[in-house]
Write a protein that holds these residues in place. Structure first.
Motif, short mmCIF file in Angstrom:
data_model
loop_
_atom_site.label_atom_id
_atom_site.label_comp_id
_atom_site.label_asym_id
_atom_site.label_seq_id
_atom_site.Cartn_x
_atom_site.Cartn_y
_atom_site.Cartn_z
N ARG A 80 0.88 -1.38 0.04
CA ARG A 80 0.05 0.13 0.03
C ARG A 80 0.89 1.21 -0.13
O ARG A 80 0.64 2.42 -0.65
CB ARG A 80 -0.95 -0.12 1.26
N GLU A 81 2.01 1.18 0.63
CA GLU A 81 2.98 2.27 0.81
C GLU A 81 3.88 2.48 -0.41
O GLU A 81 4.35 3.40 -0.56
CB GLU A 81 3.75 2.27 2.18
N VAL A 82 4.45 0.99 -0.57
CA VAL A 82 5.43 1.01 -1.67
C VAL A 82 5.10 0.05 -2.75
O VAL A 82 5.25 -1.31 -2.42
CB VAL A 82 6.86 0.44 -0.87
N ALA A 141 5.43 -1.69 8.71
CA ALA A 141 5.78 -0.12 8.92
C ALA A 141 7.33 -0.11 9.02
O ALA A 141 7.77 0.69 8.42
CB ALA A 141 5.17 0.39 10.25
N VAL A 176 8.71 -0.70 5.42
CA VAL A 176 8.56 0.48 4.76
C VAL A 176 9.42 1.35 5.33
O VAL A 176 10.11 2.20 4.28
CB VAL A 176 7.02 1.05 4.91
N ARG A 208 12.68 2.80 2.32
CA ARG A 208 12.60 4.34 1.87
C ARG A 208 13.78 4.88 2.44
O ARG A 208 14.21 5.88 1.88
CB ARG A 208 11.48 4.87 2.40
#
Length: 386
Positions: free
Chosen positions: A240-242, A338, A341, A345
């Motif tokens: 969802r984030e990456v 989390a 992620v 990043r």
């Protein structure tokens, strides 16, 4: 004694080390085998003759040949193993019995025919703790196999504690497991001989991209459970984030429940002969283990290759690694995602984790630690013969 049990010049009895395990070590397939292989390397470097008895009666040529090239004699047939003990048991100074069932199978014959031998029970990990954790997870989820798993854990517990009492020395892989055993068997001689990791070579740049790596031997129940949890619940949150994040599931003996996880964002590779290139393209390794025991080889191996690790608290047990300094720890799917992620990043976080973990791995799991423990066992075996 290279090649066959009777070959070579006669050795002093304390120089002959017998190793019994369920199979020949397969160091390219599972962590326990890699640990044992590196222990054997230490023993042969110390000029000890090593004889290996696999309990499954098999010797796959590639693994048998690897041992023989090290000067290790391999005796496969179970009748010949017992015959050797009857005829040559007096030559054995140290018997290293690995895991509960193989240890129990030959303990009586070793006591009868190698009566001056020092018997060492190598737990590899405390099997009853791992089975107990698996049973607790099954109970939490209301699964129908929870009663079978609980009964199995209690049976193995009784067997392992019997072996601790019947052996001169017991080996475990962490101080935590040593304390646990000493509380259950007061007076037992329990020592730590953990995983053995090569020195970390500094200087590799973080891998580009967003590949998340899980390595495991999937006949080992904790790994199959972790792969399912990772693919079904953790990685969807990461993506969802990456969105470009990809999970690589690597390792041998993957059952259908693992191979069926392949799909968008998940690649099931199976066994690969060389993990070096796999680690080289991994941005982060993950160890989402929900039950298990011992020290996790997948964690140390990732750190050897300068890949940071995200995992559950259990995955780092016995390693002396600290959250947010050496590794990232969490015990829920949301928190693990989390952390993944963050590493995907943040180059600075990636580098600091690897840089700080390297000396901790070297100090706690370098070959010198294992050599000291083995030298102590060999010296005591020699004194017992005099």
């Amino acid at each position: 004694m290279p090649g066959s049990p009777g070959a070579g010049p006669a050795a002093a009895p304390a120089d002959v080390v017998l190793i019994v395990d369920h199979q020949l070590p397969t160091p390219d397939r599972d962590s326990g085998s890699l640990r044992l292989t590196r222990m054997i390397e230490q023993l042969t470097a110390l000029d000890r003759q090593v004889l290996f008895f696999p309990s499954d009666g098999r010797a796959e040529p590639r693994y048998a040949d690897r041992l023989r090239r090290q000067g290790v004699a391999v005796l496969v047939d179970q009748e010949q193993q017992v015959r050797f003990l009857r005829d040559q048991g007096h030559r054995i100074g140290l018997a290293l019995l690995c895991r509960p069932q193989p240890a129990l199978r030959l303990l009586g014959e070793i006591r009868d025919f190698a009566s001056h031998c020092t018997v060492v029970y190598d737990t590899v990990d405390l099997h009853f703790r791992r089975l107990g954790g698996q049973a607790a997870l099954a109970e939490r989820d209301g699964r129908t196999d929870r009663f079978r798993l609980r009964a199995q854990a209690e049976t193995v517990r009784a067997l392992e504690l019997l072996l601790v009492r019947e052996s001169e020395v017991t080996l475990v892989v962490s101080a935590e497991e040593r304390a646990h055993l000493e509380s259950l068997v007061p007076g037992a001689d329990v020592r730590v001989l953990s995983n053995i990791h090569a020195p970390v070579v500094a200087g590799a740049a973080p891998a580009e991209g967003a590949r998340v790596l899980f390595v495991g031997h999937y006949q080992h129940a904790p790994n199959a459970d972790a792969a399912r949890w990772l693919a079904r619940e953790i990685m969807p949150l990461v993506r969802r984030e990456v969105p470009e994040a990809v999970l690589d599931l690597v390792g041998s003996s993957a059952p259908e429940e693992v191979t069926s996880l392949a799909g968008e964002g998940v690649v099931v590779h199976g066994w690969v002969p060389d993990l070096g290139p796999v680690y080289a393209r991994a941005r982060v390794a993950v160890a989402p283990l929900r039950f298990g025991a011992g020290v996790k080889g997948k964690v140390g191996e990732a750190l050897e290759h300068q890949v940071p690790v995200v995992g559950t608290t259990l995955a780092f047990e016995g390693m002396g690694l600290e959250h947010d300094r050496h590794v990232l720890m969490a015990d829920t799917a949301e928190d693990l995602a989390a952390h993944l992620v963050r590493v995907l990043r943040d180059d600075a976080l990636h580098g600091s984790l690897v840089r700080r973990a390297a000396p901790r791995l070297r100090d706690r799991f370098g070959p010198e630690e294992a050599r000291r423990t083995l030298l102590g066992l060999l010296a005591e075996a020699g004194r017992a013969r005099r």
